[in-house]
Write a protein that holds these residues in place. Sequence first.
Motif, mmCIF file in Angstrom:
data_model
loop_
_atom_site.group_PDB
_atom_site.id
_atom_site.type_symbol
_atom_site.label_atom_id
_atom_site.label_comp_id
_atom_site.label_asym_id
_atom_site.label_seq_id
_atom_site.Cartn_x
_atom_site.Cartn_y
_atom_site.Cartn_z
ATOM 1 N N LEU A 1 -30.246 -25.487 -40.304
ATOM 2 C CA LEU A 1 -29.001 -26.151 -39.946
ATOM 3 C C LEU A 1 -29.349 -27.590 -39.572
ATOM 4 C CD1 LEU A 1 -25.929 -25.962 -39.316
ATOM 5 C CD2 LEU A 1 -26.585 -25.310 -36.991
ATOM 6 N N THR A 2 -28.811 -28.550 -40.347
ATOM 7 C CA THR A 2 -29.167 -29.953 -40.128
ATOM 8 C C THR A 2 -28.024 -30.788 -39.576
ATOM 9 O OG1 THR A 2 -28.627 -30.514 -42.418
ATOM 10 C CG2 THR A 2 -30.926 -29.926 -41.934
ATOM 11 N N GLY A 3 -26.795 -30.273 -39.628
ATOM 12 C CA GLY A 3 -25.690 -31.070 -39.127
ATOM 13 C C GLY A 3 -24.384 -30.325 -39.100
ATOM 14 N N LEU A 4 -23.370 -31.001 -38.580
ATOM 15 C CA LEU A 4 -22.016 -30.460 -38.451
ATOM 16 C C LEU A 4 -21.028 -31.529 -38.884
ATOM 17 C CD1 LEU A 4 -22.357 -29.114 -34.786
ATOM 18 C CD2 LEU A 4 -22.591 -27.764 -36.885
ATOM 19 N N ARG A 5 -19.856 -31.077 -39.328
ATOM 20 C CA ARG A 5 -18.769 -31.997 -39.652
ATOM 21 C C ARG A 5 -17.455 -31.319 -39.284
ATOM 22 N NH1 ARG A 5 -19.711 -32.600 -44.845
ATOM 23 N NH2 ARG A 5 -18.069 -31.239 -45.597
ATOM 24 N N THR A 6 -16.537 -32.093 -38.707
ATOM 25 C CA THR A 6 -15.214 -31.584 -38.357
ATOM 26 C C THR A 6 -14.241 -32.743 -38.248
ATOM 27 O OG1 THR A 6 -13.908 -30.316 -36.760
ATOM 28 C CG2 THR A 6 -15.740 -31.605 -35.872
ATOM 29 N N GLU A 7 -12.990 -32.453 -38.520
ATOM 30 C CA GLU A 7 -11.961 -33.482 -38.399
ATOM 31 C C GLU A 7 -11.595 -33.750 -36.942
ATOM 32 O OE1 GLU A 7 -9.660 -29.680 -38.154
ATOM 33 O OE2 GLU A 7 -11.330 -30.335 -39.412
ATOM 34 N N VAL A 8 -11.988 -32.889 -36.023
ATOM 35 C CA VAL A 8 -11.571 -33.060 -34.625
ATOM 36 C C VAL A 8 -12.487 -33.969 -33.813
ATOM 37 C CG1 VAL A 8 -10.355 -30.844 -34.574
ATOM 38 C CG2 VAL A 8 -12.701 -30.989 -33.715
ATOM 39 N N ALA A 9 -13.676 -34.314 -34.349
ATOM 40 C CA ALA A 9 -14.610 -35.142 -33.582
ATOM 41 C C ALA A 9 -15.386 -36.084 -34.501
ATOM 42 C CB ALA A 9 -15.588 -34.260 -32.810
ATOM 43 N N ALA A 10 -15.606 -37.287 -34.012
ATOM 44 C CA ALA A 10 -16.350 -38.278 -34.789
ATOM 45 C C ALA A 10 -17.856 -38.033 -34.744
ATOM 46 C CB ALA A 10 -16.039 -39.680 -34.271
ATOM 47 N N MET A 11 -18.346 -37.358 -33.702
ATOM 48 C CA MET A 11 -19.790 -37.130 -33.557
ATOM 49 C C MET A 11 -20.104 -35.682 -33.188
ATOM 50 S SD MET A 11 -21.286 -40.485 -31.578
ATOM 51 C CE MET A 11 -22.836 -39.646 -31.322
ATOM 52 N N PRO A 12 -19.965 -34.756 -34.116
ATOM 53 C CA PRO A 12 -20.371 -33.385 -33.803
ATOM 54 C C PRO A 12 -21.885 -33.224 -33.982
ATOM 55 C CG PRO A 12 -19.443 -33.483 -36.011
ATOM 56 C CD PRO A 12 -19.360 -34.875 -35.434
ATOM 57 N N ALA B 1 -22.491 -26.359 -30.151
ATOM 58 C CA ALA B 1 -21.961 -27.471 -30.940
ATOM 59 C C ALA B 1 -21.209 -28.395 -29.987
ATOM 60 C CB ALA B 1 -21.040 -26.957 -32.039
ATOM 61 N N MET B 2 -21.730 -29.590 -29.809
ATOM 62 C CA MET B 2 -21.093 -30.584 -28.942
ATOM 63 C C MET B 2 -20.217 -31.465 -29.824
ATOM 64 S SD MET B 2 -20.751 -31.774 -25.871
ATOM 65 C CE MET B 2 -22.138 -31.315 -24.857
ATOM 66 N N LEU B 3 -18.950 -31.548 -29.471
ATOM 67 C CA LEU B 3 -17.974 -32.301 -30.262
ATOM 68 C C LEU B 3 -17.647 -33.591 -29.515
ATOM 69 C CD1 LEU B 3 -15.698 -29.259 -31.132
ATOM 70 C CD2 LEU B 3 -17.639 -30.165 -32.441
ATOM 71 N N MET B 4 -18.438 -34.610 -29.756
ATOM 72 C CA MET B 4 -18.275 -35.878 -29.041
ATOM 73 C C MET B 4 -17.295 -36.785 -29.773
ATOM 74 S SD MET B 4 -22.263 -36.367 -28.012
ATOM 75 C CE MET B 4 -22.756 -36.219 -29.713
ATOM 76 N N LYS B 5 -16.651 -37.649 -29.007
ATOM 77 C CA LYS B 5 -15.646 -38.570 -29.532
ATOM 78 C C LYS B 5 -14.525 -37.798 -30.232
ATOM 79 C CE LYS B 5 -18.720 -42.496 -29.875
ATOM 80 N NZ LYS B 5 -19.208 -43.604 -30.702
ATOM 81 N N LEU B 6 -13.859 -36.946 -29.459
ATOM 82 C CA LEU B 6 -12.758 -36.158 -30.006
ATOM 83 C C LEU B 6 -11.685 -37.076 -30.595
ATOM 84 C CD1 LEU B 6 -12.237 -33.375 -27.301
ATOM 85 C CD2 LEU B 6 -13.185 -33.097 -29.608
ATOM 86 N N ASN B 7 -11.199 -36.701 -31.761
ATOM 87 C CA ASN B 7 -10.106 -37.420 -32.421
ATOM 88 C C ASN B 7 -8.750 -36.953 -31.927
ATOM 89 O OD1 ASN B 7 -11.854 -38.920 -34.088
ATOM 90 N ND2 ASN B 7 -12.030 -37.194 -35.478
ATOM 91 N N ARG B 8 -8.712 -35.763 -31.367
ATOM 92 C CA ARG B 8 -7.481 -35.192 -30.829
ATOM 93 C C ARG B 8 -7.881 -34.125 -29.820
ATOM 94 N NH1 ARG B 8 -6.491 -30.108 -32.720
ATOM 95 N NH2 ARG B 8 -7.348 -29.475 -34.707
ATOM 96 N N PRO B 9 -6.997 -33.772 -28.915
ATOM 97 C CA PRO B 9 -7.322 -32.708 -27.958
ATOM 98 C C PRO B 9 -7.480 -31.363 -28.669
ATOM 99 C CG PRO B 9 -5.379 -33.940 -27.255
ATOM 100 C CD PRO B 9 -5.694 -34.378 -28.655
#
Length: 143
Positions: A51-62, A100-108
């Motif tokens: 596992l090398t990374g994460l991506r999600t629409e809810v956070a800019a820095m997962p 999984a830390m979801l930093m810089k949330l784009n929305r609550p």
Amino acid sequence: MATLTAMAGLASAGPEDIVVGDPWSRASIGTSRPGVAYMTIRNTGDSAMTLTGLRTEVAAMPQVHRTATDDSGVSSMAPAGDIEIAPAGTVALEPGSLHAMLMKLNRPLIEAESYSLILIFGDGSEVAVTVPVLGVGARGPEE
């Protein structure tokens, strides 16, 4: 999504070998503090997956983070880097450990909603996970 194919006599693993169990997240209080996600990731294949990374629409820095507690009882968190999942192995993302830390949330993150979290592996493959959002005080997916 990329997949690996088995060649004669060679073991392989790919996204079809990754089984994600019990994903969950806590509701956030606005967007000023990071969100978090937990789950188990099991590799049913014959080769290690990384596992090398994460991506999600809810956070800019997962990122995957690790919580560590020193001899004085002081806890800290830091990026965990790449996480190898051995053949037939399981990695738990859970409170007080890897998560999984979801930093810089784009929305609550709102209780009773869900969001997509993409797990990115070293071979370029990806696995999409739907993460339900539980209450702000939740301690696990059974709540």
